[in-house]
Scaffold this active site. Structure first.
Site, PDB file in Angstrom:
ATOM      1  N   ILE A   1      46.858 -26.565 -45.941  1.00 15.88           N
ATOM      2  CA  ILE A   1      46.663 -25.195 -45.450  1.00 15.88           C
ATOM      3  C   ILE A   1      48.014 -24.648 -44.990  1.00 15.88           C
ATOM      4  CG2 ILE A   1      45.451 -23.775 -43.722  1.00 15.88           C
ATOM      5  CD1 ILE A   1      43.748 -26.800 -43.850  1.00 15.88           C
TER       6      ILE A   1
ATOM      7  N   ASN B   1      47.283 -19.392 -46.994  1.00 13.86           N
ATOM      8  CA  ASN B   1      46.909 -18.544 -45.864  1.00 13.86           C
ATOM      9  C   ASN B   1      48.121 -17.888 -45.181  1.00 13.86           C
ATOM     10  OD1 ASN B   1      45.198 -17.825 -43.324  1.00 13.86           O
ATOM     11  ND2 ASN B   1      46.791 -19.200 -42.539  1.00 13.86           N
TER      12      ASN B   1
ATOM     13  N   TYR C   1      52.369  -4.005 -46.569  1.00 13.72           N
ATOM     14  CA  TYR C   1      51.357  -5.064 -46.420  1.00 13.72           C
ATOM     15  C   TYR C   1      50.261  -4.893 -47.482  1.00 13.72           C
ATOM     16  CZ  TYR C   1      47.762  -8.046 -44.408  1.00 13.72           C
ATOM     17  OH  TYR C   1      46.797  -9.017 -44.238  1.00 13.72           O
TER      18      TYR C   1
ATOM     19  N   LYS D   1      49.078  -7.498 -50.516  1.00 10.99           N
ATOM     20  CA  LYS D   1      47.721  -8.046 -50.701  1.00 10.99           C
ATOM     21  C   LYS D   1      47.111  -7.562 -52.026  1.00 10.99           C
ATOM     22  CE  LYS D   1      47.555 -10.708 -47.079  1.00 10.99           C
ATOM     23  NZ  LYS D   1      47.494 -12.173 -47.192  1.00 10.99           N
TER      24      LYS D   1
ATOM     25  N   VAL E   1      40.457  -9.210 -38.005  1.00 13.92           N
ATOM     26  CA  VAL E   1      40.276 -10.514 -37.367  1.00 13.92           C
ATOM     27  C   VAL E   1      41.237 -10.565 -36.177  1.00 13.92           C
ATOM     28  CG1 VAL E   1      40.164 -13.007 -37.730  1.00 13.92           C
ATOM     29  CG2 VAL E   1      40.078 -11.460 -39.722  1.00 13.92           C
TER      30      VAL E   1
HETATM   31  N1  LIG Z   1      44.043 -10.978 -38.801  1.00  8.48           N
HETATM   32  C1  LIG Z   1      43.584 -10.100 -39.686  1.00  8.48           C
HETATM   33  O1  LIG Z   1      43.075  -9.026 -39.307  1.00  8.48           O
HETATM   34  C2  LIG Z   1      43.644 -10.415 -41.146  1.00  8.48           C
HETATM   35  C3  LIG Z   1      42.844  -9.649 -42.014  1.00  8.48           C
HETATM   36  C4  LIG Z   1      42.888  -9.907 -43.376  1.00  8.48           C
HETATM   37  C5  LIG Z   1      43.705 -10.904 -43.864  1.00  8.48           C
HETATM   38  N2  LIG Z   1      44.489 -11.631 -43.004  1.00  8.48           N
HETATM   39  C6  LIG Z   1      45.365 -12.653 -43.598  1.00  8.48           C
HETATM   40  O2  LIG Z   1      45.029 -13.920 -43.070  1.00  8.48           O
HETATM   41  C7  LIG Z   1      46.171 -14.773 -43.102  1.00  8.48           C
HETATM   42  C8  LIG Z   1      46.335 -15.429 -41.738  1.00  8.48           C
HETATM   43  O3  LIG Z   1      46.559 -14.422 -40.754  1.00  8.48           O
HETATM   44  P1  LIG Z   1      46.118 -14.588 -39.232  1.00  8.48           P
HETATM   45  O4  LIG Z   1      45.257 -13.437 -38.906  1.00  8.48           O
HETATM   46  O5  LIG Z   1      45.637 -15.958 -38.961  1.00  8.48           O
HETATM   47  O6  LIG Z   1      47.526 -14.320 -38.526  1.00  8.48           O
HETATM   48  P2  LIG Z   1      48.364 -15.185 -37.471  1.00  8.48           P
HETATM   49  O7  LIG Z   1      47.498 -15.631 -36.360  1.00  8.48           O
HETATM   50  O8  LIG Z   1      49.554 -14.336 -37.158  1.00  8.48           O
HETATM   51  O9  LIG Z   1      48.805 -16.455 -38.301  1.00  8.48           O
HETATM   52  C9  LIG Z   1      49.726 -16.352 -39.357  1.00  8.48           C
HETATM   53  C10 LIG Z   1      50.162 -17.751 -39.730  1.00  8.48           C
HETATM   54  O10 LIG Z   1      51.064 -17.646 -40.832  1.00  8.48           O
HETATM   55  C11 LIG Z   1      52.173 -18.472 -40.566  1.00  8.48           C
HETATM   56  N3  LIG Z   1      53.349 -17.994 -41.281  1.00  8.48           N
HETATM   57  C12 LIG Z   1      53.930 -16.781 -41.222  1.00  8.48           C
HETATM   58  N4  LIG Z   1      55.027 -16.750 -42.009  1.00  8.48           N
HETATM   59  C13 LIG Z   1      55.108 -17.993 -42.574  1.00  8.48           C
HETATM   60  C14 LIG Z   1      56.013 -18.592 -43.472  1.00  8.48           C
HETATM   61  N5  LIG Z   1      57.081 -17.922 -43.968  1.00  8.48           N
HETATM   62  N6  LIG Z   1      55.815 -19.880 -43.842  1.00  8.48           N
HETATM   63  C15 LIG Z   1      54.767 -20.569 -43.365  1.00  8.48           C
HETATM   64  N7  LIG Z   1      53.873 -20.063 -42.517  1.00  8.48           N
HETATM   65  C16 LIG Z   1      54.054 -18.778 -42.113  1.00  8.48           C
HETATM   66  C17 LIG Z   1      52.334 -18.477 -39.058  1.00  8.48           C
HETATM   67  O11 LIG Z   1      52.925 -19.693 -38.623  1.00  8.48           O
HETATM   68  P3  LIG Z   1      54.459 -19.916 -38.237  1.00  8.48           P
HETATM   69  O12 LIG Z   1      54.902 -18.706 -37.485  1.00  8.48           O
HETATM   70  O13 LIG Z   1      54.416 -21.169 -37.399  1.00  8.48           O
HETATM   71  O14 LIG Z   1      55.152 -20.144 -39.532  1.00  8.48           O
HETATM   72  C18 LIG Z   1      50.883 -18.444 -38.608  1.00  8.48           C
HETATM   73  O15 LIG Z   1      50.369 -19.756 -38.484  1.00  8.48           O
HETATM   74  C19 LIG Z   1      47.351 -13.892 -43.522  1.00  8.48           C
HETATM   75  O16 LIG Z   1      47.594 -14.074 -44.897  1.00  8.48           O
HETATM   76  C20 LIG Z   1      46.843 -12.479 -43.266  1.00  8.48           C
HETATM   77  O17 LIG Z   1      47.456 -11.535 -44.102  1.00  8.48           O
HETATM   78  C21 LIG Z   1      44.459 -11.417 -41.666  1.00  8.48           C
END
Ligand SMILES: NC(=O)c1ccc[n+]([C@@H]2O[C@H](COP(=O)([O-])OP(=O)(O)OC[C@H]3O[C@@H](n4cnc5c(N)ncnc54)[C@H](OP(=O)(O)O)[C@@H]3O)[C@@H](O)[C@H]2O)c1
Length: 271
Positions: free
Chosen positions: A17, A104, A170, A174, A203
């Site tokens: 993951i 992810n 963004y 996507k 989320v």
């Molecule tokens: N939250 C929402 O509303 C939402 C809605 C639709 C889709 N999503 C998608 O869901 C996914 C997860 O988002 P989330 O909501 O869980 O956000 P989050 O809490 O900010 O988590 C993002 C994760 O991505 C990691 N990350 C960022 N840049 C990275 C890189 N260059 N290499 C490796 N890891 C990286 C971060 O870890 P590190 O900083 O430790 O690297 C963190 O663990 C994303 O793809 C996002 O676009 C989110």
């Protein structure tokens, strides 16, 4: 463990993951571990990864079967091509056969309109959400073809279905992920390899904190008057898709809070 996940189907499978140090990725790793899968948690922040790894071990012992649930932490920046190329070298020998890849890792910066967008932030979004995901998927498609099995689970978004003002880059990342994923599923139609895209709406994670460049109050205001999804809600969908029978491919899961209908249409109780 009973219920919506078939433990037997996930037992001793190995899932990698990305972006597993927080939010949806961390919740997914923990649910996989609870369901008896072994997990590789990958992200940039080492300390956070260790916290999640501990959560996985605990979930496996306490809530789960106590079977499987082994965890490996890998510091990985998906935007770093050389780091991604060396991914298998970072894994212990018994973790080098992987069954499930969850792409992810992803992020958003700002709500700036076109004309005012910071080019460095725009590059980071593309290099993480698109180029990093593509590069890792190339490696895993080869791996899965060799094994004649595998599952690629993509974190798309409502933003990959419909653009919205203040989210051009963004949304573009996507939409790119969505186009890539649809093509990939078609390319793999003559293989047992599965491809799933999960497209969440709002989320509540650190996602908005990153968007507002660390301003927690602004991030909180995104969810004012509405009950957003939480990371575990999306993790359940991911683990559910991964635990279907092998002949079933859950191609898409579009999941929203009950009071959200599109990126911009949401009912808020304070309206
Ligand atoms: N939250 C929402 O509303 C939402 C809605 C639709 C889709 N999503 C998608 O869901 C996914 C997860 O988002 P989330 O909501 O869980 O956000 P989050 O809490 O900010 O988590 C993002 C994760 O991505 C990691 N990350 C960022 N840049 C990275 C890189 N260059 N290499 C490796 N890891 C990286 C971060 O870890 P590190 O900083 O430790 O690297 C963190 O663990 C994303 O793809 C996002 O676009 C989110």
């Amino acid at each position: 463990m009973s219920g919506i996940f078939s433990t037997s189907r996930l037992f001793n499978k190995t899932a990698l993951i990305t972006g597993a140090s927080g939010g949806i990725g961390a919740a997914t790793a923990i649910l996989f571990a609870r369901a008896g899968a072994n997990v590789i948690v990958a992200a940039r922040r080492k300390e956070q990864l260790s916290v999640v790894a501990e959560g996985c071990r605990k979930a496996n012992k306490e809530g789960g079967t106590g079977q499987g649930g082994r965890v490996v932490e890998v510091v990985l920046d998906v935007a770093d091509r050389r780091g991604v190329d060396g991914i298998f070298d970072k894994l212990p020998a018994d973790f080098r056969k992987i069954d499930i890849l969850v792409n992810n890792a992803g992020l958003v910066y700002g709500t700036d309109h076109v004309g005012d967008i910071n080019e460095t932030e725009s590059d980071t979004m593309f290099n993480t959400n698109v180029m990093g995901m593509i590069h890792l998927t190339q490696i895993f498609v080869r791996h899965f073809k060799q094994n004649n099995a595998g599952h690629i689970i993509q974190l798309g978004s409502v933003a990959g279905r419909e653009g919205y003002a203040g989210g051009s880059i963004y949304c573009a990342t996507k939409h790119a992920l969505h186009g890539f994923t649809v093509a990939l599923m078609k390319e793999l139609v003559n293989t047992p390899i599965r491809v799933t895209e999960v497209q969440p709406g709002m989320v509540e994670t650190s996602f908005s904190v990153t968007r507002f460049r660390g301003d927690a109050d602004k991030a909180k205001s995104v969810y004012k008057g509405i009950q957003p999804l939480v990371a575990e809600d999306v993790a359940e969908d991911i683990v559910w898709a991964a635990s279907r029978k092998e002949h079933i491919n859950v191609a898409e899961i579009f999941v929203l809070p009950v009071n959200q209908a599109s990126p911009n249409i949401a009912y808020r109780s304070d309206q």
